[in-house]
Design a protein around this motif. Structure first.
Motif, PDB file in Angstrom:
ATOM      1  N   ALA A  87      93.534   5.905  78.228  1.00  0.00           N
ATOM      2  CA  ALA A  87      92.082   5.773  78.153  1.00  0.00           C
ATOM      3  C   ALA A  87      91.603   4.387  78.584  1.00  0.00           C
ATOM      4  O   ALA A  87      90.634   4.258  79.346  1.00  0.00           O
ATOM      5  CB  ALA A  87      91.615   6.068  76.724  1.00  0.00           C
ATOM      6  N   SER A  91      89.379   3.800  82.003  1.00  0.00           N
ATOM      7  CA  SER A  91      88.024   3.304  81.797  1.00  0.00           C
ATOM      8  C   SER A  91      87.801   2.013  82.588  1.00  0.00           C
ATOM      9  O   SER A  91      86.780   1.864  83.277  1.00  0.00           O
ATOM     10  CB  SER A  91      87.780   3.055  80.308  1.00  0.00           C
ATOM     11  OG  SER A  91      86.458   2.590  80.084  1.00  0.00           O
ATOM     12  N   VAL A 215      79.816   9.257  70.988  1.00  0.00           N
ATOM     13  CA  VAL A 215      80.598  10.245  71.744  1.00  0.00           C
ATOM     14  C   VAL A 215      79.703  11.253  72.449  1.00  0.00           C
ATOM     15  O   VAL A 215      80.095  11.849  73.460  1.00  0.00           O
ATOM     16  CB  VAL A 215      81.595  10.988  70.826  1.00  0.00           C
ATOM     17  CG1 VAL A 215      82.636  10.031  70.274  1.00  0.00           C
ATOM     18  CG2 VAL A 215      80.863  11.705  69.698  1.00  0.00           C
ATOM     19  N   TYR A 219      79.999  13.108  76.541  1.00  0.00           N
ATOM     20  CA  TYR A 219      80.006  14.573  76.620  1.00  0.00           C
ATOM     21  C   TYR A 219      78.662  15.100  77.120  1.00  0.00           C
ATOM     22  O   TYR A 219      78.605  16.123  77.804  1.00  0.00           O
ATOM     23  CB  TYR A 219      80.324  15.169  75.250  1.00  0.00           C
ATOM     24  CG  TYR A 219      81.758  14.977  74.835  1.00  0.00           C
ATOM     25  CD1 TYR A 219      82.812  15.366  75.666  1.00  0.00           C
ATOM     26  CD2 TYR A 219      82.083  14.390  73.606  1.00  0.00           C
ATOM     27  CE1 TYR A 219      84.133  15.185  75.293  1.00  0.00           C
ATOM     28  CE2 TYR A 219      83.398  14.208  73.220  1.00  0.00           C
ATOM     29  CZ  TYR A 219      84.414  14.602  74.070  1.00  0.00           C
ATOM     30  OH  TYR A 219      85.730  14.419  73.699  1.00  0.00           O
ATOM     31  N   THR A 223      78.182  17.443  80.319  1.00  0.00           N
ATOM     32  CA  THR A 223      77.467  18.718  80.207  1.00  0.00           C
ATOM     33  C   THR A 223      76.297  18.787  81.179  1.00  0.00           C
ATOM     34  O   THR A 223      76.085  19.810  81.849  1.00  0.00           O
ATOM     35  CB  THR A 223      76.945  18.916  78.771  1.00  0.00           C
ATOM     36  OG1 THR A 223      78.049  18.866  77.863  1.00  0.00           O
ATOM     37  CG2 THR A 223      76.218  20.237  78.630  1.00  0.00           C
ATOM     38  N   TYR A 265      84.960  16.919  81.622  1.00  0.00           N
ATOM     39  CA  TYR A 265      85.151  16.794  80.173  1.00  0.00           C
ATOM     40  C   TYR A 265      86.414  16.001  79.829  1.00  0.00           C
ATOM     41  O   TYR A 265      86.459  15.326  78.793  1.00  0.00           O
ATOM     42  CB  TYR A 265      85.189  18.175  79.523  1.00  0.00           C
ATOM     43  CG  TYR A 265      83.820  18.784  79.360  1.00  0.00           C
ATOM     44  CD1 TYR A 265      82.937  18.303  78.409  1.00  0.00           C
ATOM     45  CD2 TYR A 265      83.392  19.824  80.179  1.00  0.00           C
ATOM     46  CE1 TYR A 265      81.668  18.838  78.258  1.00  0.00           C
ATOM     47  CE2 TYR A 265      82.130  20.379  80.039  1.00  0.00           C
ATOM     48  CZ  TYR A 265      81.269  19.878  79.077  1.00  0.00           C
ATOM     49  OH  TYR A 265      80.013  20.414  78.946  1.00  0.00           O
ATOM     50  N   VAL A 266      87.424  16.080  80.674  1.00  0.00           N
ATOM     51  CA  VAL A 266      88.630  15.276  80.445  1.00  0.00           C
ATOM     52  C   VAL A 266      88.301  13.789  80.546  1.00  0.00           C
ATOM     53  O   VAL A 266      88.713  12.973  79.700  1.00  0.00           O
ATOM     54  CB  VAL A 266      89.744  15.663  81.429  1.00  0.00           C
ATOM     55  CG1 VAL A 266      90.880  14.639  81.385  1.00  0.00           C
ATOM     56  CG2 VAL A 266      90.284  17.052  81.114  1.00  0.00           C
ATOM     57  N   ALA A 268      85.335  12.438  80.189  1.00  0.00           N
ATOM     58  CA  ALA A 268      84.463  12.097  79.047  1.00  0.00           C
ATOM     59  C   ALA A 268      85.294  11.845  77.790  1.00  0.00           C
ATOM     60  O   ALA A 268      85.022  10.908  77.025  1.00  0.00           O
ATOM     61  CB  ALA A 268      83.460  13.226  78.811  1.00  0.00           C
ATOM     62  N   TRP A 269      86.301  12.681  77.571  1.00  0.00           N
ATOM     63  CA  TRP A 269      87.175  12.489  76.400  1.00  0.00           C
ATOM     64  C   TRP A 269      87.917  11.156  76.476  1.00  0.00           C
ATOM     65  O   TRP A 269      88.037  10.432  75.482  1.00  0.00           O
ATOM     66  CB  TRP A 269      88.165  13.656  76.322  1.00  0.00           C
ATOM     67  CG  TRP A 269      89.202  13.483  75.256  1.00  0.00           C
ATOM     68  CD1 TRP A 269      89.039  13.637  73.909  1.00  0.00           C
ATOM     69  CD2 TRP A 269      90.563  13.083  75.448  1.00  0.00           C
ATOM     70  NE1 TRP A 269      90.218  13.369  73.244  1.00  0.00           N
ATOM     71  CE2 TRP A 269      91.171  13.026  74.167  1.00  0.00           C
ATOM     72  CE3 TRP A 269      91.330  12.793  76.579  1.00  0.00           C
ATOM     73  CZ2 TRP A 269      92.505  12.670  74.003  1.00  0.00           C
ATOM     74  CZ3 TRP A 269      92.661  12.440  76.407  1.00  0.00           C
ATOM     75  CH2 TRP A 269      93.236  12.384  75.132  1.00  0.00           C
ATOM     76  N   LEU A 270      88.395  10.822  77.670  1.00  0.00           N
ATOM     77  CA  LEU A 270      89.114   9.559  77.851  1.00  0.00           C
ATOM     78  C   LEU A 270      88.199   8.366  77.589  1.00  0.00           C
ATOM     79  O   LEU A 270      88.604   7.380  76.966  1.00  0.00           O
ATOM     80  CB  LEU A 270      89.701   9.491  79.260  1.00  0.00           C
ATOM     81  CG  LEU A 270      90.923  10.373  79.523  1.00  0.00           C
ATOM     82  CD1 LEU A 270      91.248  10.409  81.005  1.00  0.00           C
ATOM     83  CD2 LEU A 270      92.127   9.870  78.734  1.00  0.00           C
ATOM     84  N   ASN A 272      85.649   8.253  75.610  1.00  0.00           N
ATOM     85  CA  ASN A 272      85.411   8.164  74.164  1.00  0.00           C
ATOM     86  C   ASN A 272      86.638   7.679  73.396  1.00  0.00           C
ATOM     87  O   ASN A 272      86.512   7.168  72.287  1.00  0.00           O
ATOM     88  CB  ASN A 272      84.958   9.517  73.626  1.00  0.00           C
ATOM     89  CG  ASN A 272      83.523   9.831  73.987  1.00  0.00           C
ATOM     90  OD1 ASN A 272      82.697   8.926  74.140  1.00  0.00           O
ATOM     91  ND2 ASN A 272      83.213  11.110  74.146  1.00  0.00           N
ATOM     92  N   GLU A 273      87.819   7.845  73.981  1.00  0.00           N
ATOM     93  CA  GLU A 273      89.030   7.349  73.346  1.00  0.00           C
ATOM     94  C   GLU A 273      89.134   5.829  73.429  1.00  0.00           C
ATOM     95  O   GLU A 273      89.901   5.216  72.694  1.00  0.00           O
ATOM     96  CB  GLU A 273      90.262   7.991  73.996  1.00  0.00           C
ATOM     97  CG  GLU A 273      90.481   9.448  73.637  1.00  0.00           C
ATOM     98  CD  GLU A 273      90.793   9.626  72.171  1.00  0.00           C
ATOM     99  OE1 GLU A 273      91.820   9.099  71.716  1.00  0.00           O
ATOM    100  OE2 GLU A 273      89.988  10.289  71.464  1.00  0.00           O
TER     101      GLU A 273
END
Length: 436
Positions: A87, A91, A215, A219, A223, A265-266, A268-270, A272-273
């Protein structure tokens, strides 16, 4: 208007298109023309696979080479160091790529014309120097100094365009002179000290240092991107269907949307990590999307492509060639200045090395590696995004492995050469297939 296909009684006959009720019947013995895209969609997966193979044989590669290259780069460096796809690293990779990527977006427009702008590095450094002097040395509000700095880039670009379009000086010569001249002016503006530090809590510093930690931000952006892609694709399909021309079926639109949603979404998840959604990514993507709309959906964009295809044909079609050329170079200067602000934000200063080094080559390489043709008439703003990710991924992976920058330059050069070779071969293949 109906465009359904119906098979004839003969086992080996070619499928024919059903005529609309208000259409005149074809003469006896005549064969009704069928758009090949309709046949592809009627045949299902086999049809799409055959169409894919045909495009590969005819040189219509699109963004496939650079996407495959990104996957290979990611796998190679991840196998060498598991932190590469972590992450924090990804980033930082996106944030670092924003400045060069913005400059590359401007280069895309110039390359579509079939020209080159060698001054973007110096213009980015000059804009950073102008901002620093106005804000730090003269106490001007940051927002006003930022606007004037970006306008200075637009003015410089318009000046290059004027000499090219009105005077007839080759763009290569004009922008090469700009590379030298604006770098000298930057040094003069900075003064004898040579370095002006920026406010580390100010507007420009926040361009690459601000993160939306909630978060929902990352996301939400993912979206919004997915929904917008689906909505625009669905609307275009309905408009084409209403006009009686081939359109994408709903199943294909859903499949394409899913292909966009997974990486969105992957990522976005990274984000937020680590620290959350970077402001730099939001601005970079916003600029890419906005200028993609300008390039592909407006009369102005079509005129830019027309000039890249044939200047004489564009002139005979009534296009103001000089005005389009000047505006494109002004846009290139604007994007160079905006990119310069992001680069200054990364080091929180404007100094004598601003806009120097490999910045110019990386910006041009990003546009070309991403799929913009050096021969003009073909390119997308997304090329800048894909290309800069390739270059920054190589740099990031090399840094993690402790490999010398000399090797990085050689690898980036090899990737650039490969991209140009693919473009040249693709054009020759398309000419052979009668598609150029």
């Amino acid at each position: 208007m109906s465009t359904n296909l119906s098979k004839s009684d003969g086992a080996g006959d070619t499928p024919q298109a059903t005529l609309p009720q208000d259409a005149q019947p074809a003469a006896e013995g005549a064969v009704t023309a069928v758009d090949p895209r309709l046949l592809v969609r009627e045949e299902g997966f086999a049809g799409y696979w055959g169409e894919f193979r045909r495009k590969m044989r005819s040189g219509e590669l699109g963004s496939l080479p650079v996407v495959v290259g990104l996957v290979i780069i990611g796998l190679v460096f991840q196998l060498q160091d598991s932190a590469f796809l972590g992450a924090e690293n990804l980033s930082n990779l996106f944030v670092t790529a924003a400045g060069t990527g913005l400059i590359a977006v401007g280069i895309v427009f110039v390359l579509i014309l079939g020209e080159i702008d060698l001054s973007v590095g110096s213009v980015s450094g000059l804009a950073a120097a102008v901002f620093a002097v106005l804000n730090v040395n003269n106490g001007m509000p940051e927002w006003l100094a930022l606007v004037l700095a970006i306008l200075s880039g637009a003015l410089v670009g318009a000046l290059h365009g004027f000499f090219f379009a009105r005077i007839g000086v080759p763009a290569f010569v004009v922008t090469l002179a700009g590379l030298l001249g604006w770098n000298g002016l930057m040094l003069e503006v900075l003064g004898s000290n040579g370095t002006i530090n920026l406010d580390d809590s100010g507007l420009v510093a926040g361009l690459t240092n601000h993160y939306f930690s909630d978060v929902a931000a990352a996301y939400g952006l993912a979206t919004l991107s997915v929904v917008a892609f689906f909505a625009l694709s669905f609307r275009d399909a309905r408009r084409r269907e209403a006009a009686g021309v081939p359109s994408r079926p709903l199943s294909e639109i859903v499949l394409r949307t899913a292909a966009i949603a997974v990486p969105a979404y992957v990522v976005a998840w990274l984000f937020n990590e680590y620290k959350g959604l970077p402001l730099a990514v939001v601005i970079f993507l916003g600029v890419v999307v906005a200028l993609d709309f300008v390039l592909r959906r407006t009369p102005y964009g079509r005129k830019v492509f027309a000039l890249g295809g044939s200047v004489e044909a564009a002139r005979r079609a009534g296009i103001n060639v000089s005005a389009i050329r000047i505006s494109v170079f002004a846009l290139s200067g604007t994007m160079a200045a905006l990119g310069g602000m992001f680069l200054a934000s990364q080091i929180n200063a404007a100094n004598q090395s601003s806009g120097a080094g490999s910045l110019l080559m990386n910006a041009i390489a990003a546009a070309v590696i991403g799929g913009t043709s050096l021969f003009g008439g073909r390119g997308k703003t997304w090329s800048a995004l894909l290309g800069v990710l390739v270059i920054q991924s190589i740099a990031s992976g090399m840094a993690l492995l402790g490999i010398a920058s000399a090797v990085q330059y050689m690898i980036t050069g090899a990737v650039l050469l490969a991209a140009v070779v693919i473009d040249s071969v693709s054009r020759k293949t398309q000419k052979t297939a009668g598609r150029a």
